[in-house]
Design an enzyme around this catalytic site. Sequence first.
Site, PDB file in Angstrom:
ATOM      1  N   THR A   1      10.469  40.613  75.459  1.00  0.00           N
ATOM      2  CA  THR A   1      11.485  39.703  74.948  1.00  0.00           C
ATOM      3  C   THR A   1      11.091  38.294  75.355  1.00  0.00           C
ATOM      4  OG1 THR A   1      13.858  39.316  74.708  1.00  0.00           O
ATOM      5  CG2 THR A   1      13.091  39.844  76.921  1.00  0.00           C
TER       6      THR A   1
ATOM      7  N   CYS B   1      19.989  33.881  79.423  1.00  0.00           N
ATOM      8  CA  CYS B   1      20.228  35.304  79.133  1.00  0.00           C
ATOM      9  C   CYS B   1      19.576  36.169  80.212  1.00  0.00           C
ATOM     10  CB  CYS B   1      19.650  35.676  77.768  1.00  0.00           C
ATOM     11  SG  CYS B   1      20.384  34.803  76.378  1.00  0.00           S
TER      12      CYS B   1
ATOM     13  N   HIS C   1      18.424  42.741  75.730  1.00  0.00           N
ATOM     14  CA  HIS C   1      18.485  41.279  75.912  1.00  0.00           C
ATOM     15  C   HIS C   1      19.961  40.892  75.858  1.00  0.00           C
ATOM     16  CE1 HIS C   1      16.624  37.163  74.895  1.00  0.00           C
ATOM     17  NE2 HIS C   1      17.903  36.964  75.159  1.00  0.00           N
TER      18      HIS C   1
END
Length: 94
Positions: free
Chosen positions: A23, A29, A46
């Site tokens: 990712t 995040c 994610h």
Amino acid sequence: MGEIIKVGMADLKICKAPDGLITLGLGSCVGIAIRDPLTKIGGLVHIMLPDSKAIVNNNGVKEKFADTGIEELLKRLEQYIDSASKDESEINNI
């Protein structure tokens, strides 16, 4: 070398080695990865926000939130591992 699978924002993917997960752009995040070393099956979610209940219209995207995304990751991993074990068992019984 296997395929590298991209996990987008508010997304979740499962794979088995030699495939891998990546990712990008986590920023604020959080990426949560879980891997079973015996089956070599793993998953990555994610996560963008901590609590799905804090957003009135969250569109039911479980992968976006920590409280629902981690639970969904565990659920899908369990299903994938169960399916892989069943497939392997059927091959061994032939």
